[in-house]
Write a protein that holds these residues in place. Structure first.
Motif, PDB file in Angstrom:
ATOM      1  N   GLY A  71       0.786  -1.228   0.000  1.00 39.30           N
ATOM      2  CA  GLY A  71       0.000   0.000   0.000  1.00 39.30           C
ATOM      3  C   GLY A  71       0.817   1.276   0.000  1.00 39.30           C
ATOM      4  O   GLY A  71       0.255   2.375  -0.023  1.00 39.30           O
ATOM      5  N   GLU A  72       2.148   1.155   0.013  1.00 42.22           N
ATOM      6  CA  GLU A  72       2.992   2.346   0.037  1.00 42.22           C
ATOM      7  C   GLU A  72       3.014   3.018  -1.328  1.00 42.22           C
ATOM      8  O   GLU A  72       2.803   2.371  -2.362  1.00 42.22           O
ATOM      9  N   ARG A  73       3.285   4.319  -1.326  1.00 41.32           N
ATOM     10  CA  ARG A  73       3.325   5.086  -2.559  1.00 41.32           C
ATOM     11  C   ARG A  73       4.615   5.902  -2.639  1.00 41.32           C
ATOM     12  O   ARG A  73       5.179   6.311  -1.620  1.00 41.32           O
ATOM     13  N   ILE A  74       5.074   6.125  -3.873  1.00 43.14           N
ATOM     14  CA  ILE A  74       6.199   7.023  -4.136  1.00 43.14           C
ATOM     15  C   ILE A  74       5.614   8.371  -4.537  1.00 43.14           C
ATOM     16  O   ILE A  74       4.819   8.457  -5.475  1.00 43.14           O
ATOM     17  N   THR A  75       5.995   9.408  -3.820  1.00 40.25           N
ATOM     18  CA  THR A  75       5.528  10.757  -4.116  1.00 40.25           C
ATOM     19  C   THR A  75       6.639  11.518  -4.818  1.00 40.25           C
ATOM     20  O   THR A  75       7.769  11.568  -4.334  1.00 40.25           O
ATOM     21  N   ILE A  76       6.329  12.092  -5.960  1.00 38.63           N
ATOM     22  CA  ILE A  76       7.324  12.815  -6.751  1.00 38.63           C
ATOM     23  C   ILE A  76       7.158  14.309  -6.528  1.00 38.63           C
ATOM     24  O   ILE A  76       6.059  14.856  -6.677  1.00 38.63           O
ATOM     25  N   VAL A  77       8.258  14.967  -6.164  1.00 39.84           N
ATOM     26  CA  VAL A  77       8.261  16.402  -5.882  1.00 39.84           C
ATOM     27  C   VAL A  77       9.025  17.125  -6.992  1.00 39.84           C
ATOM     28  O   VAL A  77      10.123  16.711  -7.380  1.00 39.84           O
ATOM     29  N   SER A  78       8.447  18.194  -7.502  1.00 43.44           N
ATOM     30  CA  SER A  78       9.117  18.987  -8.530  1.00 43.44           C
ATOM     31  C   SER A  78      10.357  19.656  -7.946  1.00 43.44           C
ATOM     32  O   SER A  78      10.267  20.350  -6.928  1.00 43.44           O
ATOM     33  N   VAL A 113       4.274  18.705  -4.978  1.00 46.35           N
ATOM     34  CA  VAL A 113       4.027  17.337  -5.405  1.00 46.35           C
ATOM     35  C   VAL A 113       3.457  17.350  -6.822  1.00 46.35           C
ATOM     36  O   VAL A 113       2.508  18.080  -7.117  1.00 46.35           O
ATOM     37  N   ILE A 114       4.056  16.540  -7.702  1.00 49.53           N
ATOM     38  CA  ILE A 114       3.610  16.505  -9.103  1.00 49.53           C
ATOM     39  C   ILE A 114       3.128  15.121  -9.518  1.00 49.53           C
ATOM     40  O   ILE A 114       2.629  14.947 -10.627  1.00 49.53           O
ATOM     41  N   GLY A 115       3.271  14.128  -8.655  1.00 43.83           N
ATOM     42  CA  GLY A 115       2.821  12.802  -9.037  1.00 43.83           C
ATOM     43  C   GLY A 115       2.922  11.806  -7.913  1.00 43.83           C
ATOM     44  O   GLY A 115       3.600  12.030  -6.902  1.00 43.83           O
ATOM     45  N   VAL A 116       2.218  10.695  -8.082  1.00 43.02           N
ATOM     46  CA  VAL A 116       2.252   9.607  -7.112  1.00 43.02           C
ATOM     47  C   VAL A 116       2.053   8.290  -7.839  1.00 43.02           C
ATOM     48  O   VAL A 116       1.233   8.199  -8.763  1.00 43.02           O
ATOM     49  N   VAL A 117       2.833   7.284  -7.463  1.00 45.30           N
ATOM     50  CA  VAL A 117       2.749   5.962  -8.077  1.00 45.30           C
ATOM     51  C   VAL A 117       2.940   4.914  -6.991  1.00 45.30           C
ATOM     52  O   VAL A 117       3.435   5.208  -5.898  1.00 45.30           O
ATOM     53  N   PRO A 118       2.594   3.647  -7.266  1.00 44.60           N
ATOM     54  CA  PRO A 118       2.824   2.593  -6.271  1.00 44.60           C
ATOM     55  C   PRO A 118       4.305   2.380  -6.009  1.00 44.60           C
ATOM     56  O   PRO A 118       5.140   2.490  -6.917  1.00 44.60           O
ATOM     57  N   SER A 144      14.418   4.444 -11.201  1.00 42.98           N
ATOM     58  CA  SER A 144      14.731   5.166  -9.974  1.00 42.98           C
ATOM     59  C   SER A 144      13.466   5.802  -9.416  1.00 42.98           C
ATOM     60  O   SER A 144      12.623   6.294 -10.171  1.00 42.98           O
ATOM     61  N   PRO A 145      13.303   5.846  -8.091  1.00 39.26           N
ATOM     62  CA  PRO A 145      12.100   6.466  -7.511  1.00 39.26           C
ATOM     63  C   PRO A 145      11.984   7.954  -7.814  1.00 39.26           C
ATOM     64  O   PRO A 145      10.893   8.518  -7.717  1.00 39.26           O
ATOM     65  N   GLU A 146      13.072   8.614  -8.198  1.00 38.40           N
ATOM     66  CA  GLU A 146      12.997  10.036  -8.544  1.00 38.40           C
ATOM     67  C   GLU A 146      12.354  10.262  -9.906  1.00 38.40           C
ATOM     68  O   GLU A 146      11.829  11.341 -10.168  1.00 38.40           O
ATOM     69  N   THR A 147      12.441   9.260 -10.790  1.00 40.29           N
ATOM     70  CA  THR A 147      11.901   9.419 -12.150  1.00 40.29           C
ATOM     71  C   THR A 147      11.096   8.178 -12.515  1.00 40.29           C
ATOM     72  O   THR A 147      11.603   7.283 -13.207  1.00 40.29           O
ATOM     73  N   VAL A 148       9.866   8.151 -12.051  1.00 33.15           N
ATOM     74  CA  VAL A 148       8.985   7.014 -12.323  1.00 33.15           C
ATOM     75  C   VAL A 148       7.877   7.359 -13.309  1.00 33.15           C
ATOM     76  O   VAL A 148       7.335   6.476 -13.975  1.00 33.15           O
ATOM     77  N   LEU A 149       7.531   8.625 -13.421  1.00 35.37           N
ATOM     78  CA  LEU A 149       6.412   9.008 -14.280  1.00 35.37           C
ATOM     79  C   LEU A 149       6.724   8.745 -15.750  1.00 35.37           C
ATOM     80  O   LEU A 149       5.858   8.306 -16.515  1.00 35.37           O
TER      81      LEU A 149
END
Length: 490
Positions: free
Chosen positions: A26-33, A39-44, A187-192
């Motif tokens: 249930g954890e999520r990776i939050t992407i910060v600009s 916050v610009i995105g969220v993924v599993p 990488s968790p920094e660039t998942v989108l």
């Protein structure tokens, strides 16, 4: 899966086995600009169980009697051409997502992140179709043998955040063309941007299980590296992480390609025309905000022209446009994260403390938000200074004086790294003679550009193996010898 706006992109599934599946955790990776700090995105956030599922899917796709490995290259090429076209159609979106996530100027992203995937897929598909899969050899004892090239198997591919699309396809394109299947961990920094790969694979009809993508942190990557269902590991990242991966693969006797860090040197000869090569200087020393593994961050300048070289580089650093990476005019964007900015600023502070002279930059630009660092040039740097030895991964240059060409080459070769480099001169033959003496995997004369047709990789602490060129596909192939006609002995 939903996309609400350019400022926020959300996914709730993983791409495994040719479909979109619920993550096990249930954890999520939050992407910060890195520009707005919003916050610009969220993924599993992937788990070990997700890796298990992805490896199992890749294993099935590879091992099946009619699986990807068994396809004729011409049949694979039809799928790969559709995949390349689907990536081309998403090139602008991929470039924008990369710039939004890691701060890469959009002008660079459009040159590299956007077009490279399709270009590399087509290149390797063509190589695979033209390659002889079996070679008949006469034996020294008489008789004949057949030597076969076969796909190596399921590949665990781990990629960094600095050039996420381009580096992914340094691995993805040749391994797919060779007949391998893959579990990709971005990488968790660039998942989108990685989701554009999944969407393109789905649109192109890539068979289920051939491409699987599970994002996550170091623990997930470490689990993938040692997974019993993986046949080869392909990694790009820091030398520290590469050593750990190499140790695991060595113990498992698992093939591994490691493209690691660098501290490359630019050797400026006394006849160099730096003022006439400012664009090439920028491209080899400051591209992507200094967040580039082969960056020429050590500049070796002859004492007879030292002040001139320092002045030219200071002018280069002071003259760039710093700003929003999504603006076409921006040349230098932010560091990927606050942590990376702090790391770079720590090295700048160390350079000052050790007595090096700041001739450009040295601080932050006047901006309200964002993880920005001014392009910084240090003069009077000793070859053994910390800022001249360690990889900074930011826009920080060290100008080191030398007296003779032999001394310049010795200083260049004194580094534990050996990834890139340049020689600057108006005499190409002289430049080639110097380049041949530098202990590095790649080097350019008056510029530095990775050409996809030539092998890329490092020596010493910069890695093991090569990517790009025909050699890049060979890394994903195994050899099998079949003894056909017995020799006539006696």
């Amino acid at each position: 899966m939903s996309t609400t706006a350019d400022q926020h992109i959300a996914y709730d599934r993983l791409y495994i086995g040719g479909g979109w599946v619920e993550p096990t955790g249930g954890e999520r990776i939050t992407i910060v600009s890195p520009t707005t700090e919003e916050v610009i995105g969220v993924v599993p956030d992937g788990t070990e169980a997700d890796i298990d599922a992805a490896v199992a899917a890749a294993r099935r796709a590879f091992d099946a009697r009619d699986g990807w490995a068994a396809w004729e290259p011409e049949a694979r090429n039809e799928i790969l051409e559709r995949f390349a076209t689907a990536m081309d159609e998403r090139a602008e979106e991929s470039a924008r997502r990369t710039s939004t996530q890691n701060g890469m100027p959009i002008s660079i992203a459009r040159q590299l992140e956007g077009p490279f995937p399709g270009m590399l897929v087509r290149y390797y598909a063509g190589l695979a179709a033209a390659q002889d899969r079996e070679e008949v050899r006469p034996g020294l004892l008489g008789g004949t043998t057949r030597v076969r090239r076969t796909p190596i198997g399921v590949v665990g591919a781990i990629v960094p955040w600095n050039f996420p699309q381009a580096i992914t396809f340094l691995k993805l394109a040749p391994l797919l063309a060779a007949g391998c299947t893959v579990v990709l961990k971005p990488s968790p920094e660039t998942v989108l941007d990685a989701y554009t790969i999944a969407e393109a694979a789905e649109a192109a009809g890539v068979p289920e299980g051939v491409i699987n993508i599970v994002q996550g942190g170091r623990e997930v990557g470490a689990y993938l590296v040692q997974h019993p269902g993986v046949d080869k590991v392909a990694f790009t990242g820091s030398t520290e992480a590469g050593r750990k991966i190499g140790e695991v693969c060595g113990r498992l006797l698992r093939p591994v390609t490691l493209e690691l860090g660098g501290k490359s040197a630019a050797i400026v000869l006394d006849d160099a025309d730096l003022a006439g090569n400012m664009e090439a200087l920028f491209g080899s020393m400051l591209i992507n905000n200094g967040q580039t593994c082969w960056l020429n961050s050590r500049i070796l300048a002859p004492r007879s022209r030292y002040d001139d070289v320092v002045e030219t580089l200071a002018g280069l650093a002071n003259g760039v446009t710093i700003g929003d990476p999504l603006l076409d005019t921006t040349q230098i964007g932010p560091m990927v994260s606050a942590r990376q900015r702090d790391r770079v600023e720590g090295y700048i502070a160390r350079g000052k403390a050790d007595g090096a002279r700041v001739v450009a930059g040295g601080g932050r630009p006047d901006r309200d938000t964002g993880f920005f660092v001014q392009p910084t040039v240090f003069a009077d740097v000793a070859p053994d200074a910390v800022i001249a030895r360690e990889e900074i991964f930011g826009p920080v240059l060290s100008v080191i004086p030398y007296d003779t060409e032999d001394e310049a080459i010795a200083i260049s070769n004194s580094s534990e790294f050996g990834l890139g480099g340049t020689v600057w001169t108006q005499d190409q033959e002289r430049g080639l003679a110097v380049a041949r003496r530098v202990q590095t995997g790649t080097i350019g004369i008056n510029h530095y550009v990775n050409d996809p047709a030539a092998p890329f990789g490092g020596n010493k602490a910069s890695g093991l193996g090569r990517e790009l060129g025909p050699e890049g596909m060979t890394a994903f192939q195994a050899l099998q010898t079949i003894y056909v006609d017995p020799p006539q002995l006696g």
